[in-house]
Motif scaffolding. Structure first.
Motif, PDB file in Angstrom:
ATOM      1  N   PRO A 126     -12.305  28.485  19.561  1.00  0.00           N
ATOM      2  CA  PRO A 126     -12.315  29.333  20.376  1.00  0.00           C
ATOM      3  C   PRO A 126     -13.404  29.318  21.389  1.00  0.00           C
ATOM      4  O   PRO A 126     -14.448  29.386  21.079  1.00  0.00           O
ATOM      5  N   GLN A 127     -13.221  30.276  22.546  1.00  0.00           N
ATOM      6  CA  GLN A 127     -14.288  30.242  23.489  1.00  0.00           C
ATOM      7  C   GLN A 127     -15.458  31.088  22.872  1.00  0.00           C
ATOM      8  O   GLN A 127     -15.277  32.338  22.159  1.00  0.00           O
ATOM      9  N   GLY A 128     -16.823  30.830  23.077  1.00  0.00           N
ATOM     10  CA  GLY A 128     -17.764  31.490  22.601  1.00  0.00           C
ATOM     11  C   GLY A 128     -18.116  31.444  21.075  1.00  0.00           C
ATOM     12  O   GLY A 128     -19.371  31.978  20.822  1.00  0.00           O
ATOM     13  N   VAL A 129     -17.545  30.573  20.267  1.00  0.00           N
ATOM     14  CA  VAL A 129     -17.914  30.369  18.964  1.00  0.00           C
ATOM     15  C   VAL A 129     -18.820  29.121  18.967  1.00  0.00           C
ATOM     16  O   VAL A 129     -18.550  28.008  19.434  1.00  0.00           O
ATOM     17  N   PRO A 130     -20.146  29.245  18.406  1.00  0.00           N
ATOM     18  CA  PRO A 130     -21.046  28.247  18.279  1.00  0.00           C
ATOM     19  C   PRO A 130     -20.606  27.043  17.452  1.00  0.00           C
ATOM     20  O   PRO A 130     -19.833  27.229  16.500  1.00  0.00           O
ATOM     21  N   VAL A 131     -21.172  25.882  17.684  1.00  0.00           N
ATOM     22  CA  VAL A 131     -20.655  24.680  16.736  1.00  0.00           C
ATOM     23  C   VAL A 131     -22.107  24.082  16.433  1.00  0.00           C
ATOM     24  O   VAL A 131     -23.188  24.065  17.265  1.00  0.00           O
ATOM     25  N   TYR A 132     -22.162  23.317  15.363  1.00  0.00           N
ATOM     26  CA  TYR A 132     -23.087  22.357  15.119  1.00  0.00           C
ATOM     27  C   TYR A 132     -22.936  20.822  15.345  1.00  0.00           C
ATOM     28  O   TYR A 132     -21.753  20.608  15.265  1.00  0.00           O
ATOM     29  N   ASN A 133     -23.563  20.384  16.464  1.00  0.00           N
ATOM     30  CA  ASN A 133     -23.474  18.745  16.642  1.00  0.00           C
ATOM     31  C   ASN A 133     -24.848  18.163  16.240  1.00  0.00           C
ATOM     32  O   ASN A 133     -25.202  17.489  17.226  1.00  0.00           O
ATOM     33  N   PHE A 134     -24.950  17.996  15.371  1.00  0.00           N
ATOM     34  CA  PHE A 134     -25.972  17.204  14.730  1.00  0.00           C
ATOM     35  C   PHE A 134     -25.443  15.630  14.710  1.00  0.00           C
ATOM     36  O   PHE A 134     -24.307  15.377  14.099  1.00  0.00           O
ATOM     37  N   ALA A 135     -26.237  14.670  15.570  1.00  0.00           N
ATOM     38  CA  ALA A 135     -25.614  13.433  15.504  1.00  0.00           C
ATOM     39  C   ALA A 135     -25.662  12.451  14.423  1.00  0.00           C
ATOM     40  O   ALA A 135     -24.911  11.529  14.310  1.00  0.00           O
ATOM     41  N   PHE A 136     -26.938  12.970  13.536  1.00  0.00           N
ATOM     42  CA  PHE A 136     -27.114  11.878  12.363  1.00  0.00           C
ATOM     43  C   PHE A 136     -27.628  12.839  11.091  1.00  0.00           C
ATOM     44  O   PHE A 136     -27.827  14.184  11.399  1.00  0.00           O
ATOM     45  N   ASP A 137     -27.345  12.317  10.112  1.00  0.00           N
ATOM     46  CA  ASP A 137     -27.985  12.665   8.923  1.00  0.00           C
ATOM     47  C   ASP A 137     -28.872  11.686   8.059  1.00  0.00           C
ATOM     48  O   ASP A 137     -28.761  10.532   8.365  1.00  0.00           O
ATOM     49  N   VAL A 138     -29.373  12.031   7.100  1.00  0.00           N
ATOM     50  CA  VAL A 138     -30.475  11.252   6.306  1.00  0.00           C
ATOM     51  C   VAL A 138     -29.926  11.005   4.884  1.00  0.00           C
ATOM     52  O   VAL A 138     -29.963  12.014   4.300  1.00  0.00           O
ATOM     53  N   THR A 139     -29.614   9.754   4.448  1.00  0.00           N
ATOM     54  CA  THR A 139     -29.405   9.357   3.131  1.00  0.00           C
ATOM     55  C   THR A 139     -30.582   9.144   2.356  1.00  0.00           C
ATOM     56  O   THR A 139     -31.366   8.059   3.006  1.00  0.00           O
ATOM     57  N   PRO A 140     -30.663   9.580   1.298  1.00  0.00           N
ATOM     58  CA  PRO A 140     -31.997   9.469   0.491  1.00  0.00           C
ATOM     59  C   PRO A 140     -32.070   8.069   0.079  1.00  0.00           C
ATOM     60  O   PRO A 140     -30.812   7.422  -0.611  1.00  0.00           O
ATOM     61  N   ALA A 141     -33.070   7.397  -0.187  1.00  0.00           N
ATOM     62  CA  ALA A 141     -32.943   6.114  -0.560  1.00  0.00           C
ATOM     63  C   ALA A 141     -32.766   5.898  -2.042  1.00  0.00           C
ATOM     64  O   ALA A 141     -31.736   4.987  -2.375  1.00  0.00           O
ATOM     65  N   ALA A 142     -32.689   6.986  -2.782  1.00  0.00           N
ATOM     66  CA  ALA A 142     -31.939   6.964  -4.230  1.00  0.00           C
ATOM     67  C   ALA A 142     -30.339   6.482  -4.221  1.00  0.00           C
ATOM     68  O   ALA A 142     -29.787   6.119  -5.378  1.00  0.00           O
ATOM     69  N   LEU A 143     -29.866   6.900  -3.183  1.00  0.00           N
ATOM     70  CA  LEU A 143     -28.312   6.671  -3.054  1.00  0.00           C
ATOM     71  C   LEU A 143     -27.884   5.318  -2.408  1.00  0.00           C
ATOM     72  O   LEU A 143     -26.738   5.119  -2.305  1.00  0.00           O
ATOM     73  N   ILE A 144     -29.022   4.391  -2.076  1.00  0.00           N
ATOM     74  CA  ILE A 144     -28.833   3.264  -1.369  1.00  0.00           C
ATOM     75  C   ILE A 144     -29.015   1.950  -2.395  1.00  0.00           C
ATOM     76  O   ILE A 144     -29.934   1.817  -3.032  1.00  0.00           O
ATOM     77  N   SER A 145     -27.892   1.345  -2.603  1.00  0.00           N
ATOM     78  CA  SER A 145     -27.903   0.260  -3.341  1.00  0.00           C
ATOM     79  C   SER A 145     -28.464  -0.855  -3.111  1.00  0.00           C
ATOM     80  O   SER A 145     -29.028  -2.005  -3.826  1.00  0.00           O
ATOM     81  N   GLY A 146     -28.739  -1.328  -1.598  1.00  0.00           N
ATOM     82  CA  GLY A 146     -29.300  -2.206  -1.191  1.00  0.00           C
ATOM     83  C   GLY A 146     -29.518  -2.220   0.479  1.00  0.00           C
ATOM     84  O   GLY A 146     -28.589  -1.523   0.989  1.00  0.00           O
ATOM     85  N   ILE A 147     -30.637  -2.689   0.761  1.00  0.00           N
ATOM     86  CA  ILE A 147     -30.763  -2.677   2.500  1.00  0.00           C
ATOM     87  C   ILE A 147     -30.726  -4.125   2.809  1.00  0.00           C
ATOM     88  O   ILE A 147     -31.553  -4.878   2.563  1.00  0.00           O
ATOM     89  N   ILE A 148     -29.329  -4.496   3.480  1.00  0.00           N
ATOM     90  CA  ILE A 148     -29.476  -5.941   4.120  1.00  0.00           C
ATOM     91  C   ILE A 148     -30.068  -6.255   5.329  1.00  0.00           C
ATOM     92  O   ILE A 148     -29.592  -5.479   6.257  1.00  0.00           O
ATOM     93  N   THR A 149     -31.042  -7.105   5.460  1.00  0.00           N
ATOM     94  CA  THR A 149     -31.664  -7.134   6.837  1.00  0.00           C
ATOM     95  C   THR A 149     -31.571  -8.929   6.915  1.00  0.00           C
ATOM     96  O   THR A 149     -31.070  -9.491   6.021  1.00  0.00           O
ATOM     97  N   GLU A 150     -32.105  -9.093   7.854  1.00  0.00           N
ATOM     98  CA  GLU A 150     -32.050 -10.526   8.517  1.00  0.00           C
ATOM     99  C   GLU A 150     -32.859 -11.298   7.490  1.00  0.00           C
ATOM    100  O   GLU A 150     -33.037 -12.555   7.344  1.00  0.00           O
ATOM    101  N   ALA A 151     -33.869 -10.671   6.657  1.00  0.00           N
ATOM    102  CA  ALA A 151     -34.917 -11.389   5.878  1.00  0.00           C
ATOM    103  C   ALA A 151     -34.326 -11.265   4.256  1.00  0.00           C
ATOM    104  O   ALA A 151     -34.982 -11.900   3.594  1.00  0.00           O
ATOM    105  N   GLY A 152     -33.191 -10.752   4.047  1.00  0.00           N
ATOM    106  CA  GLY A 152     -32.610 -10.681   2.788  1.00  0.00           C
ATOM    107  C   GLY A 152     -32.299  -9.436   2.484  1.00  0.00           C
ATOM    108  O   GLY A 152     -32.211  -8.300   3.345  1.00  0.00           O
ATOM    109  N   VAL A 153     -31.825  -9.302   1.212  1.00  0.00           N
ATOM    110  CA  VAL A 153     -31.429  -7.716   0.806  1.00  0.00           C
ATOM    111  C   VAL A 153     -32.384  -7.203   0.039  1.00  0.00           C
ATOM    112  O   VAL A 153     -33.126  -7.718  -1.006  1.00  0.00           O
ATOM    113  N   LEU A 154     -32.885  -6.076   0.659  1.00  0.00           N
ATOM    114  CA  LEU A 154     -33.989  -5.308  -0.130  1.00  0.00           C
ATOM    115  C   LEU A 154     -33.594  -4.668  -1.208  1.00  0.00           C
ATOM    116  O   LEU A 154     -32.492  -3.869  -0.950  1.00  0.00           O
ATOM    117  N   ARG A 155     -34.095  -4.221  -2.192  1.00  0.00           N
ATOM    118  CA  ARG A 155     -33.714  -3.484  -3.445  1.00  0.00           C
ATOM    119  C   ARG A 155     -34.788  -2.545  -3.550  1.00  0.00           C
ATOM    120  O   ARG A 155     -35.906  -2.590  -3.599  1.00  0.00           O
TER     121      ARG A 155
END
Ligand code: MRU
Length: 355
Positions: free
Chosen positions: A308-337
């Motif tokens: 509806p016209q006039g209703v505000p919205v949120y448009n955050f383009a990104f969010d942050v995932t805490p490291a504790a939820l990540i099983s591994g970070i895959i990089t060109e230097a290998g998989v970081l744990r």
């Protein structure tokens, strides 16, 4: 695919495949000034952290060409201002700032013996931007091979947003992992989250994978819990816009929800990103600036208003995932744990990446 970012030195023009129009229309936007490049970055003609880094690097080359038409002192001042403006075109993806800093470093080093004419600085920036473009695709392939080992034959992998060839110089990060697994003979199917509001998953990830003949199914963002509850997802692989020193990771809005669900349903959740996406100067996720984009991306579907016209919205383009939820970070230097603080410091130290 790597023709989506193409610099024509003879024309002095940067050709960018207009990602806003995919999959219906394949058309280029042509940039000849730094302002053209800044507008293309802001309006997401080109998007995805590594791709905007490469685009910014070519933007620096166009800025130097423009500055060379002024007298030396004024030209140098204008170039400095243009480089700052390019670096600030989007705030979250650190590759943008990183690429501009790389240009500045090359400029400083080349002038160690005294100032150069700006025509030579422009030529230097062009060479450096081409090198960056080439390196980015090569490192995506290395990263892909490291990540492919984490996937099993027959897996269905869920991804969010587009971390593919379009989002890099070519091949992709998250999609690079999937491509490498497929090239290695594994049968991998992909679920592409739709990714409201810009629909990078529905439009871009689905387009890329279908072109490559990799089985892909699009699902609404809010289907993720249901799909995981039915055992339909064996792994999640996403890209990143900025990884803090402790491993907290900013990526497309909605990624955090996927990570929380993956934790609940015990599905491994991997982040795939080059070392240039790690920002050792950002201690944790709370310090990552989150871009807010125009309301119209949420209030409208194409030309049609859906709120509806006039209703505000949120448009955050990104969010942050805490490291504790990540099983591994895959990089060109290998998989970081975990613990990521240590693994990141070690990987950056070994690669000579900026600290
Ligand atoms: O707003 P976008 O489309 O630039 O956001 C892109 C993402 O969030 C990607 O996942 C990230 O940049 C990694 S691209 C290899």
């Amino acid at each position: 695919m790597n023709s989506h970012i193409r610099f024509d030195a003879r024309e002095g023009a940067l050709h960018l495949l207009d990602q806003r129009k995919l999959p219906e229309v394949e058309a280029d936007v042509v940039c000849v000034t730094p302002d053209d490049v800044i507008a293309a970055l802001k309006t997401m003609v080109v998007r995805g952290a590594p791709a905007i880094g490469v685009t910014a690097a070519f933007g620096c080359a166009l800025a130097a060409r423009g500055a060379a038409s002024e007298d030396a002192e004024a030209g140098r001042r204008r170039l400095e201002v243009d480089l700052d403006r390019i670096a600030e075109a989007r705030p979250t993806a650190v590759n943008l700032r990183w690429a501009v800093e790389r240009m500045r470093r090359a400029w400083r080093e080349a002038e160690s013996g005294g100032p150069l004419p700006l025509t030579e600085v422009a030529a230097l920036f062009e060479r450096e931007a081409l090198a960056l473009q080439w390196e980015d695709e090569a490192l995506c392939r290395r990263l892909g091979r490291h990540g492919a080992a984490l996937l099993h034959d027959g897996d269905t992998v869920l991804t969010h947003c587009n971390a593919g060839a379009l989002a890099t110089a070519g091949y992709g990060t998250a999609l690079g992992v999937i491509r490498a697994a497929v090239e290695g003979g594994k049968h991998i199917s992909v679920i592409a989250d739709e990714t409201r509001p810009f629909l990078q998953g529905a439009r871009l990830t689905a387009w890329e994978l279908a072109r490559d003949g990799i089985p892909v199914t699009v699902a609404c963002d809010n289907a993720c819990a249901h799909l995981m509850s039915r055992g339909m997802v064996q792994a999640v692989v996403v890209g990143a816009d900025r990884i803090a020193a402790n491993g907290d990771t900013a990526n497309k809005i909605g990624t955090l929800g996927v990570a929380i669900l993956a934790g609940h349903f015990q599905v491994p959740f991997y982040v795939a990103a080059p070392l240039s996406t790690i920002d050792a100067a950002t201690p944790d996720g709370a310090h990552i600036p989150i871009e807010e984009r125009p309301a119209e991306e949420v209030t409208h579907m194409g030309a049609r208003r859906i709120t509806p016209q006039g209703v505000p919205v949120y448009n955050f383009a990104f969010d942050v995932t805490p490291a504790a939820l990540i099983s591994g970070i895959i990089t060109e230097a290998g998989v970081l744990r975990a613990p990521y603080g240590e693994a990141i410091a070690k990987a950056l130290g070994a690669s000579g990446e900026r600290q």
